[in-house]
Write an enzyme that holds these catalytic residues in place. Structure first.
Site, short mmCIF file in Angstrom:
data_model
loop_
_atom_site.label_atom_id
_atom_site.label_comp_id
_atom_site.label_asym_id
_atom_site.label_seq_id
_atom_site.Cartn_x
_atom_site.Cartn_y
_atom_site.Cartn_z
N ASP A 156 -40.18 11.94 -16.87
CA ASP A 156 -41.09 10.80 -16.91
C ASP A 156 -42.44 11.23 -17.48
O ASP A 156 -42.50 12.12 -18.32
CB ASP A 156 -41.24 10.23 -15.49
N HIS A 206 -46.90 6.20 -14.24
CA HIS A 206 -45.51 5.77 -14.09
C HIS A 206 -44.69 6.79 -13.29
O HIS A 206 -44.01 6.44 -12.31
CB HIS A 206 -44.91 5.56 -15.48
N SER A 529 -37.75 0.47 -13.88
CA SER A 529 -38.27 1.82 -13.64
C SER A 529 -38.47 2.11 -12.17
O SER A 529 -38.40 3.26 -11.73
CB SER A 529 -39.62 1.99 -14.36
#
Length: 924
Positions: A156, A206, A529
């Site tokens: 990620d 994220h 996600s």
């Protein structure tokens, strides 16, 4: 024979100006991934190019042996790649594709200051973490099962491991105990990565949010706890602060995670594909085949409708995770106050952009008192509207855009706007309208209370605070509208070869988790996600309980015990279950999976389409319990989804326009009832009959569940799907929108026939000043459905030139060859744009003259060697001529920035009398 694998991707371009622009990940010019037949020294391999190539990444791993290389002269890259593909030591070669930073919606953020106030609003909300209740993760916690001993690698944006809830450190003994930064902060996908050993995430968030969903520790002000807080996390950072990443780095990250001993690998990254042959997906499949489960988010393109599976989630044996919305909508709200009749109360809000709210204290004004008006504020305000510069304008969120509503308010002098939501929670609004100083959102209940007070003639004074510095509090709202149902953004499968995607779902809409400390410490985000890491954590919990790490076993368990739900649109439930291409097996029920004593041999069945109908299939039921169980099988149909809105439609219907019907397939089971003693198993034969009464020209995708109910109260289900119609008969090429335009025309307006384009001199399209002088053609190819191969032929319209006289004939078409971007392999549906500088795939340039382009798109399941297997169209005829460099100037001087004199090569209408003269002139 080595195929230039373009195995799955568009050919890389020779010049940056020629880069293919599609609604899918782009190709990085001149960059290629090479897979070796056998291991070899990468540095020695690169040296063979004599300085014409540099090493991007050494990709020699246990499961993949190769390298990523960058050809320095991009204009000759295609020709060089073709030569490399023919080497006996090379298994395949494919261009580097760039994938964007994962999509997610940031709904609110908040810090971890000690003075935080926790609140709870709106209904019967408990203090338990709702995503865990929805998936039975809470039962593992009650049993003290935390995923201890399991290593989960997160590929990620990195992880802010300095966060107190994520351990505060990195390395052995820490929660985030291993990993690497493959790129560095400044990496954007096009520049040089600067790898190091520190995978910290301070600038995106994220990956930090993902990590918290998996393993956040409970020492935080909001009581957030990861689903498997006992695991070890590995952080493989593949994104900089912005931009994208090449699939070569993704392949490297996956292999690094595998070789580091990861038990599970999770990645919330992807792009439109629909083909399991994608090289990145193929590498991930290889890792799964070697015993490590890989979960990948299904994608956030639900609006695109059916047949929009994402890579690498669409890889064979890769577990694709769909998203459902949280039954609770959490919001991290900034604290402010309001007064009604001098009585002061607190309220919460989410700042937007712009957000100059410092010391703003003004009364409210609203255009009407209808709290159900979807078009509230959408029309210009009446002439009787006061000067709104002395008010905060209150507007209901609704049908038109935020910007349109703000513009109408600003037109009457407004400087400050507050939106009240029409669904639970809040969101961050961007409305950069000249004259607006600040915008914010508040929960629907607060807004409705204020409107009621205004309607009764009371004055409502709002005292705002700076959202960046104001104390935050957590507010939880019931979500009766979409809670527990499939998120509208979750992407639909199946693949174009009718492989079932996604596998199952977990909560991904409205999820509270950790966020980088520099960005607020905590955040509420939405996206597949957020669903994917919860699935990874659940894998760890099930591994703890069952003592197995086998990917197939765990996927089958989670699939068979998942809970399918009804389809829901705009807050209204359908009478039918949501289609398998949207929800897979359904919402994961982790405890049921961990404790199941009945096992199925597969996670789903595909009967394929009418042409490839595979109606008779088998699966095995195993009783691993200690007593006999009698099983009864039945068929539970799910909604059939029409791919097209009408028989003549070319483009699949988008949500919310996808039509659903109750036409179900019929299934016969042999046996339909049987008893298994402890330790016994039975093969079940399924015979399917496709549903009737459907319009097969609209390509309906049917699906459902085989219900397997046991006398021990077990209730399992096996998802299935198929297509009532022929995918091969579907038109994949949208001829009306496949056209020739000017490269500089962003609107892609079709050009008239016989337009003359002026191209840069051969090999000089990379020079900005030259390119600016040129007027190049742009081929726009629109695919209504995916195509495994697009072929484009350059067809001479006269026999004048030597090249034209020597043209080959392919599929009945005289051709000089294909532009260097082609053929293009394994394309998703969407639009491809290609600006052409005259270069062909073999590295040569076509002579000036008159041409047309013939475009062929291979139909799904088509045979690329047969002409009738393609959809075909052609552009209007056009002429090309080349800019010619002045004889007194050298290119070297021009590259340094000095001005050069350029003339235009001569080209005239070709007649038999002028042919030879023209040919000689065009060569000069």
């Amino acid at each position: 024979m080595v195929r230039l694998d373009l195995a799955t991707v568009l050919l890389a371009v020779a010049a940056a100006v020629n880069a293919v622009q599609v609604d899918t990940p782009e190709v990085l010019p001149g960059a290629y991934i090479v897979e070796y037949e056998n291991d070899q020294d990468t540095n020695a391999f690169v040296r063979k190019f004599g300085g014409r190539a540099s090493l991007r990444k050494d990709l020699r791993f246990k499961l993949f042996k190769g390298a990523s290389i960058q050809f320095k002269d991009t204009k000759n890259a295609e020709e060089m790649a073709a030569k490399v593909a023919k080497l006996p030591t090379i298994k395949r070669i494919f261009p580097v594709r760039r994938y964007p930073i994962p999509q997610h919606d940031v709904l609110s953020t908040g810090d971890d200051a000690a003075a935080l106030v926790k609140r709870q609003l709106g209904g019967n909300v408990t203090n338990s973490f709702s995503p865990h209740l929805m998936t039975q993760v809470n039962k593992f916690k009650e049993a003290g099962i935390t995923g201890k001993g399991i290593k989960i690698a997160v590929i990620d944006t990195g992880i802010d491991y300095t966060h107190p809830a994520l351990g505060g450190c990195f390395g052995p003994g820490c929660l985030v105990s291993y990993g690497a930064d493959l790129v560095g902060d400044a990496f954007n996908g096009a520049n040089q990565p600067r790898p190091d050993n520190d995978p910290v995430d301070n600038c995106n968030g994220h990956g930090t949010h993902v990590a918290g969903i998996i393993a956040a520790q409970s020492n935080n002000p909001y009581g957030i706890v990861g689903a498997a807080e006992g695991v070890q996390l590995g952080a493989y950072r593949v994104f900089g602060c912005q931009g994208d990443v090449g699939n070569d780095l993704l392949i490297a990250a996956y292999n690094m995670a595998y070789e580091a001993g990861s038990d599970i690998i999770t990645a919330s990254i992807g792009g439109a594909s629909g083909w399991s042959e994608d090289p990145w997906a193929a590498v991930v499949s290889r890792i799964v085949e070697n015993g490590v489960p890989c979960v990948v988010s299904a994608g956030n393109d639900g609006a695109a409708g059916v047949f929009y599976a994402s890579t690498a989630a669409n890889g064979k044996q890769v577990t694709a995770i769909a998203s459902v919305d949280n039954v609770i909508t959490p919001a991290l709200l900034a604290n402010a106050t309001y007064q009604i009749d001098s009585k002061s109360e607190f309220f919460g809000f989410t700042g937007g952009d712009p957000q100059s709210w410092n010391s703003v204290s003004l009364p409210l004004w609203t255009v009407n008192y209808n709290t159900t008006d979807e078009a509230h504020g959408c029309d210009p305000y009446p002439a009787s509207t006061p000067n709104l510069s002395g008010y905060i304008v209150l507007i209901r969120r609704g049908s038109c855009t935020f910007v349109q509503k703000v513009e109408n308010a600003v037109a009457k002098g407004a400087r400050y706007v507050i939106f009240y939501n029409n669904v639970p929670g809040t969101l961050s609004v961007t409305a950069r309208v000249p004259g607006l100083s600040a915008v914010a959102t508040i929960p629907s209940g607060t807004g409705e209370l204020w409107v009621k007070a205004l309607e009764s003639g009371k004055r409502v004074l709002v005292n705002m605070a700076n959202p960046s510095t104001a104390p935050k509090f957590l507010a939880n709202f019931d979500n009766p509208t979409s809670g527990g149902y499939l998120s509208s953004f979750t992407s639909w499968g199946p693949t174009f070869e009718v492989e079932s995607k996604p596998q199952f779902s977990t909560p991904g809409g409205y999820i509270l988790s950790t966020y980088p400390r520099l960005l607020g410490s905590y955040g509420v985000l939405s996206g597949t996600s957020m669903a994917c890491p919860l699935a990874a954590a659940i894998y760890a919990l099930v591994m703890n309980v069952r003592g197995t790490k086998d990917p197939k076993t765990i996927e089958n368990l989670l699939s068979s015990t998942a809970k399918p739900n009804l389809f829901r649109r705009d807050g209204v439930s359908s009478p039918y279950l949501a289609p398998v291409p949207q929800q897979g097996a359904g919402l994961v029920q982790a405890w049921d999976a961990a404790k199941a004593t009945t096992l199925l041999s597969t996670s789903g069945l595909s009967f394929n389409d009418t042409d490839h109908f595979n109606p008779v299939q088998t699966f095995t039921v195993s009783n691993t319990g200690s007593s006999s169980v009698t099983y009864s099988l039945s068929n539970v149909g799910a909604a059939t989804a029409y791919t097209y809105s009408s028989p003549g439609a070319l483009t699949p219907a988008s949500l919310p326009s996808v039509e659903l019907t109750g036409n179900f397939a019929s299934l016969a089971f042999t046996p339909s009832t049987f008893t298994l003693g402890a330790g016994q198993r039975r093969i079940v034969t399924v015979k399917a009959t496709a549903p009737t009464g459907l319009d097969v020209k609209r390509l309906p995708v049917y699906s459902g569940y085989i219900a397997i109910n046991g006398s021990d109260s077990s209730a399992l289900s096996l998802p299935y799907l198929g297509v009532a119609g022929s995918l091969h008969s579907v038109v994949v090429l949208n001829s009306d929108n496949t056209l020739l335009a000017r490269a500089r025309d962003s609107t892609n307006s079709p050009v008239a026939a016989n337009l003359t384009f002026t191209l840069p001199p051969p090999g000089q399209s990379n020079i900005t000043a030259v390119r600016n002088r040129a007027d190049m053609p742009k081929l726009v190819v629109t695919l209504a459905m995916g195509s495994a191969m697009i072929r484009v032929d350059v067809v001479p319209m006269t026999n004048c030139s030597t090249a034209a006289q020597n043209a080959k004939v392919v599929f009945g078409t005289r051709t000089l060859g294909q532009p260097e971007e082609f053929p293009s392999w394994y394309n998703p549906r969407g639009t491809l744009q290609y600006a052409w500088d005259g270069r062909l795939a073999d590295g040569s340039y076509v002579p000036a003259g008159r041409y047309k382009l013939t475009v062929r798109a291979l139909r799904i399941f088509g045979d690329e060697s047969k002409s009738e297997e393609y959809d075909v169209t052609e552009t209007v005829p056009f002429r090309i001529r080349y800019l010619t460099e002045g004889k007194t100037q050298k290119r070297k001087r021009f590259v340094k920035g000095e001005r050069a004199l350029w003339t235009v090569g001569v080209e005239r209408r070709q007649t038999p009398e002028q042919c030879e003269a023209d040919e000689r002139t065009l060569k000069q």
